[in-house]
Design a protein around this motif. Structure first.
Motif, PDB file in Angstrom:
ATOM      1  N   MET A   1       0.846  -1.193   0.000  1.00 41.46           N
ATOM      2  CA  MET A   1       0.000   0.000   0.000  1.00 41.46           C
ATOM      3  C   MET A   1       0.885   1.249   0.000  1.00 41.46           C
ATOM      4  SD  MET A   1      -3.213   0.660  -0.152  1.00 41.46           S
ATOM      5  CE  MET A   1      -3.933  -0.880   0.423  1.00 41.46           C
ATOM      6  N   THR A   2       0.541   2.240  -0.831  1.00 44.23           N
ATOM      7  CA  THR A   2       1.290   3.487  -0.913  1.00 44.23           C
ATOM      8  C   THR A   2       0.452   4.609  -0.318  1.00 44.23           C
ATOM      9  OG1 THR A   2       2.428   2.754  -2.930  1.00 44.23           O
ATOM     10  CG2 THR A   2       2.427   5.118  -2.450  1.00 44.23           C
ATOM     11  N   ASN A   3       0.987   5.248   0.716  1.00 44.88           N
ATOM     12  CA  ASN A   3       0.281   6.330   1.391  1.00 44.88           C
ATOM     13  C   ASN A   3       0.718   7.683   0.838  1.00 44.88           C
ATOM     14  OD1 ASN A   3      -1.221   4.730   3.144  1.00 44.88           O
ATOM     15  ND2 ASN A   3       0.417   4.658   4.658  1.00 44.88           N
ATOM     16  N   TRP A   4      -0.262   8.480   0.448  1.00 46.99           N
ATOM     17  CA  TRP A   4      -0.021   9.810  -0.101  1.00 46.99           C
ATOM     18  C   TRP A   4      -0.333  10.876   0.947  1.00 46.99           C
ATOM     19  CZ3 TRP A   4       1.146  11.137  -5.353  1.00 46.99           C
ATOM     20  CH2 TRP A   4       1.282  10.035  -6.209  1.00 46.99           C
ATOM     21  N   GLY A   5       0.507  11.920   0.958  1.00 47.52           N
ATOM     22  CA  GLY A   5       0.242  13.093   1.769  1.00 47.52           C
ATOM     23  C   GLY A   5       0.228  14.314   0.879  1.00 47.52           C
ATOM     24  N   PHE A   6      -0.826  15.097   0.966  1.00 53.65           N
ATOM     25  CA  PHE A   6      -0.958  16.298   0.133  1.00 53.65           C
ATOM     26  C   PHE A   6      -0.599  17.538   0.939  1.00 53.65           C
ATOM     27  CE2 PHE A   6      -4.251  15.123  -3.380  1.00 53.65           C
ATOM     28  CZ  PHE A   6      -3.545  13.975  -3.679  1.00 53.65           C
ATOM     29  N   PRO A  19      -9.237  12.676  -6.432  1.00 54.22           N
ATOM     30  CA  PRO A  19     -10.033  11.600  -7.034  1.00 54.22           C
ATOM     31  C   PRO A  19      -9.174  10.514  -7.679  1.00 54.22           C
ATOM     32  CG  PRO A  19     -10.987  13.737  -7.573  1.00 54.22           C
ATOM     33  CD  PRO A  19      -9.662  14.009  -6.924  1.00 54.22           C
ATOM     34  N   ALA A  20      -8.045  10.913  -8.287  1.00 50.55           N
ATOM     35  CA  ALA A  20      -7.173   9.923  -8.927  1.00 50.55           C
ATOM     36  C   ALA A  20      -6.568   8.980  -7.900  1.00 50.55           C
ATOM     37  CB  ALA A  20      -6.073  10.633  -9.706  1.00 50.55           C
ATOM     38  N   VAL A  21      -6.137   9.516  -6.763  1.00 50.47           N
ATOM     39  CA  VAL A  21      -5.582   8.658  -5.709  1.00 50.47           C
ATOM     40  C   VAL A  21      -6.659   7.716  -5.177  1.00 50.47           C
ATOM     41  CG1 VAL A  21      -4.595   8.618  -3.388  1.00 50.47           C
ATOM     42  CG2 VAL A  21      -3.762  10.279  -5.065  1.00 50.47           C
ATOM     43  N   ARG A  25      -5.813   1.647  -7.364  1.00 52.80           N
ATOM     44  CA  ARG A  25      -5.619   0.488  -6.491  1.00 52.80           C
ATOM     45  C   ARG A  25      -4.215   0.533  -5.884  1.00 52.80           C
ATOM     46  NH1 ARG A  25      -7.002  -5.347  -8.825  1.00 52.80           N
ATOM     47  NH2 ARG A  25      -9.054  -4.332  -8.788  1.00 52.80           N
ATOM     48  N   GLY A  26      -4.132   0.308  -4.596  1.00 54.69           N
ATOM     49  CA  GLY A  26      -2.849   0.298  -3.910  1.00 54.69           C
ATOM     50  C   GLY A  26      -2.407   1.652  -3.404  1.00 54.69           C
ATOM     51  N   SER A  27      -3.193   2.709  -3.676  1.00 52.76           N
ATOM     52  CA  SER A  27      -2.873   4.050  -3.179  1.00 52.76           C
ATOM     53  C   SER A  27      -3.934   4.514  -2.193  1.00 52.76           C
ATOM     54  CB  SER A  27      -2.784   5.050  -4.341  1.00 52.76           C
ATOM     55  OG  SER A  27      -1.564   4.918  -5.042  1.00 52.76           O
ATOM     56  N   VAL A  28      -3.474   5.215  -1.155  1.00 60.13           N
ATOM     57  CA  VAL A  28      -4.369   5.719  -0.112  1.00 60.13           C
ATOM     58  C   VAL A  28      -4.065   7.193   0.123  1.00 60.13           C
ATOM     59  CG1 VAL A  28      -4.970   5.588   2.336  1.00 60.13           C
ATOM     60  CG2 VAL A  28      -4.610   3.492   1.027  1.00 60.13           C
ATOM     61  N   ASP A 283       1.582   5.345 -11.907  1.00 57.88           N
ATOM     62  CA  ASP A 283       2.984   5.171 -12.278  1.00 57.88           C
ATOM     63  C   ASP A 283       3.925   5.734 -11.222  1.00 57.88           C
ATOM     64  OD1 ASP A 283       2.930   3.644 -14.536  1.00 57.88           O
ATOM     65  OD2 ASP A 283       3.044   5.304 -15.953  1.00 57.88           O
ATOM     66  N   VAL A 284       3.591   6.873 -10.649  1.00 55.78           N
ATOM     67  CA  VAL A 284       4.451   7.449  -9.608  1.00 55.78           C
ATOM     68  C   VAL A 284       4.487   6.519  -8.399  1.00 55.78           C
ATOM     69  CG1 VAL A 284       4.727   9.372  -7.991  1.00 55.78           C
ATOM     70  CG2 VAL A 284       4.188   9.833 -10.396  1.00 55.78           C
ATOM     71  N   ALA A 285       3.335   5.941  -8.043  1.00 53.42           N
ATOM     72  CA  ALA A 285       3.303   5.003  -6.918  1.00 53.42           C
ATOM     73  C   ALA A 285       4.152   3.768  -7.221  1.00 53.42           C
ATOM     74  CB  ALA A 285       1.865   4.605  -6.604  1.00 53.42           C
ATOM     75  N   LYS A 286       4.056   3.252  -8.439  1.00 52.42           N
ATOM     76  CA  LYS A 286       4.876   2.093  -8.818  1.00 52.42           C
ATOM     77  C   LYS A 286       6.361   2.435  -8.749  1.00 52.42           C
ATOM     78  CE  LYS A 286       1.546   0.004 -12.043  1.00 52.42           C
ATOM     79  NZ  LYS A 286       1.279  -0.236 -13.486  1.00 52.42           N
ATOM     80  N   ALA A 287       6.726   3.580  -9.310  1.00 55.46           N
ATOM     81  CA  ALA A 287       8.136   3.986  -9.303  1.00 55.46           C
ATOM     82  C   ALA A 287       8.650   4.152  -7.884  1.00 55.46           C
ATOM     83  CB  ALA A 287       8.310   5.282 -10.095  1.00 55.46           C
ATOM     84  N   ALA A 288       7.818   4.706  -7.001  1.00 60.16           N
ATOM     85  CA  ALA A 288       8.223   4.875  -5.606  1.00 60.16           C
ATOM     86  C   ALA A 288       8.454   3.531  -4.928  1.00 60.16           C
ATOM     87  CB  ALA A 288       7.167   5.679  -4.851  1.00 60.16           C
ATOM     88  N   ARG A 289       7.733   2.508  -5.380  1.00 60.93           N
ATOM     89  CA  ARG A 289       7.912   1.161  -4.818  1.00 60.93           C
ATOM     90  C   ARG A 289       9.046   0.401  -5.507  1.00 60.93           C
ATOM     91  NH1 ARG A 289       2.010   1.198  -5.098  1.00 60.93           N
ATOM     92  NH2 ARG A 289       2.109  -0.055  -7.014  1.00 60.93           N
TER      93      ARG A 289
END
Length: 328
Positions: A1-6, A19-21, A25-28, A283-289
Motif C-alpha cells: 500500500m502506498t500512502n499519499w500526503g498532500f 479523485p485519482a488517488v 488500487r494500492g494508493s491511499v 505510475d508514480v506510486a509504482k516507481a516509488a515502490r
C-alpha cells in the motif's frame, strides 16, 4: 500500500489528484494539509492537518504531493526530499532552471523520486507522439507549432502575480515548450525571439509568444490567458506531419483525436476518454515502490525550465528596449 500526503488543497488537488488517488488500487490518501482544514477535509483523506510539516514528518507517508502556488514549490520540495519522502510536484517544478536543478540534485542526494506533475505526458496521445518521433514516422522535424490559450485568471488569483510565480508562460508554457522540445529531440534551441506585453511591472504575463530556432528548423509557441480557448499542436517533418487541432494538451476525461499524414496517406488517431491523472498517480506510486513505471525524466523538466528562462529573459530585454533576440 502506498500512502499519499498532500500539501495544499487547491483546485487541481480537489478536482483531479485526490479523485485519482482514491481510484488507484494500492494508493491511499492518508493526509491532506491545508491552511483551511475544511478545504483539506473536502478531499476525503484519512487525516486532516493544518500543518505542512506534519505531512512531511509523518513516517507513514510515502509520497508527498505538493499543490501550492508556484513560488512555494522549491522550498517544500527540498523540505520533503530532505525528510526522505518521494515527491510529486505540480508543474512548473520550479520558477527557473536553477531551482529545478537544485531540486533534482536534492532528489539524487536523498535517493528519492522527484516527478513534475505534467499530467498530459501520461496521456496516450502524448505518448503516441513520442513513439512516432522516436520511430522516425514523420522524418526529420523542420517545424513545430504549439498554442495554448485558457480563461483569464480571477483578479486575486496567484497567476496574475509575478511574485507568486504566475503568468501564462510558467503556467501553460510547460505544455507548449515540452511539446516543441520533444519534437526536436530535446535539443537546446540556439536562438530565441519572444514578446510578452504586460500592463505593469508587477503583473505576470497574460500572453507570451516565442520563436525557437533549432539546427533543423524552427518552432513557434504561444500561451495566453485571453479566453480564446485554443489548444493546437502541429509538428511537420521531412516525411510527414502530426497535428492535433483541439484539446492538444488537456483533453481531460474526454475522447481525443490526432492526425498523422505522410506519403502513404492520412490516418486519424482516436483515443477514448481516459483519466491521465490516474495514470500518473499509478505510475508514480509504482516507481516509488521500485517497480517499472513511466515518469517524466527530470532532465526534460529542467530543459523545459531552461527554455522558459530564455523566453522570459528575451521578453525582459524587449521590455527594456534592448534587442529581443537571445542566443546562448
Amino acid at each position: 500500500m502506498t500512502n499519499w500526503g498532500f500539501i495544499g488543497a487547491g483546485s487541481i488537488a480537489r478536482s483531479s489528484l485526490a479523485p485519482a488517488v482514491h481510484r488507484t488500487r494500492g494508493s491511499v490518501l492518508h493526509t491532506v494539509a491545508a491552511r483551511d482544514a475544511t478545504r483539506a477535509a473536502a478531499l476525503e483523506p484519512h487525516r486532516v492537518s493544518t500543518s505542512y510539516e506534519q505531512v512531511i514528518e509523518d513516517p507513514d507517508i510515502d509520497i508527498v504531493y505538493i499543490c501550492l502556488h508556484n513560488s512555494a514549490h522549491h522550498q517544500w520540495v527540498l523540505h520533503a526530499l530532505d525528510a526522505g519522502k518521494h515527491v510529486l510536484c505540480e508543474k512548473p517544478l520550479g520558477l527557473s532552471a536553477h531551482q529545478s536543478l537544485d531540486m533534482a540534485r536534492a532528489a539524487m542526494r536523498s535517493q528519492r523520486l522527484l516527478v513534475e506533475a505534467a499530467w498530459n505526458r501520461w496521456h496516450p496521445l502524448t505518448r503516441d507522439l513520442e513513439r512516432l518521433l522516436t520511430h522516425d514516422r514523420i522524418g526529420t522535424v523542420h517545424s513545430a507549432g504549439a498554442h495554448f490559450d485558457w480563461t483569464p485568471p480571477g483578479k486575486d488569483n496567484y497567476r496574475r502575480s509575478q511574485a507568486l510565480g504566475g503568468g501564462a508562460l510558467l503556467d501553460l508554457g510547460c505544455y507548449t515548450a515540452g511539446a516543441v522540445l520533444g519534437a526536436f529531440a530535446w535539443q537546446r534551441p540556439h536562438a530565441v525571439l519572444a514578446d510578452a506585453p504586460r500592463t505593469t511591472p508587477k503583473e505576470a504575463d497574460l500572453h507570451t509568444e516565442a520563436e525557437l530556432h533549432f539546427p533543423t528548423g524552427r518552432a513557434h509557441l504561444s500561451v495566453g490567458f485571453t479566453g480564446a480557448m485554443t489548444q493546437r499542436l502541429d509538428v511537420r517533418g521531412s516525411a510527414g506531419r502530426f497535428r492535433v487541432d483541439s484539446d492538444a494538451f488537456t483533453p481531460g476525461a474526454r475522447p481525443a483525436r490526432a492526425r498523422i499524414s505522410g506519403p502513404q496517406g492520412s490516418e486519424e488517431l482516436t483515443y477514448p476518454a481516459i483519466d491521465a491523472y490516474q495514470l500518473m498517480v499509478a505510475d508514480v506510486a509504482k516507481a516509488a515502490r521500485g517497480e517499472p513505471a513511466y515518469t517524466v525524466p527530470l532532465d526534460q523538466s529542467i530543459a523545459v525550465a531552461s527554455t522558459l528562462d530564455r523566453i522570459r529573459l528575451t521578453t525582459t530585454r524587449r521590455a527594456a528596449g534592448r534587442p529581443s533576440k537571445e542566443t546562448p
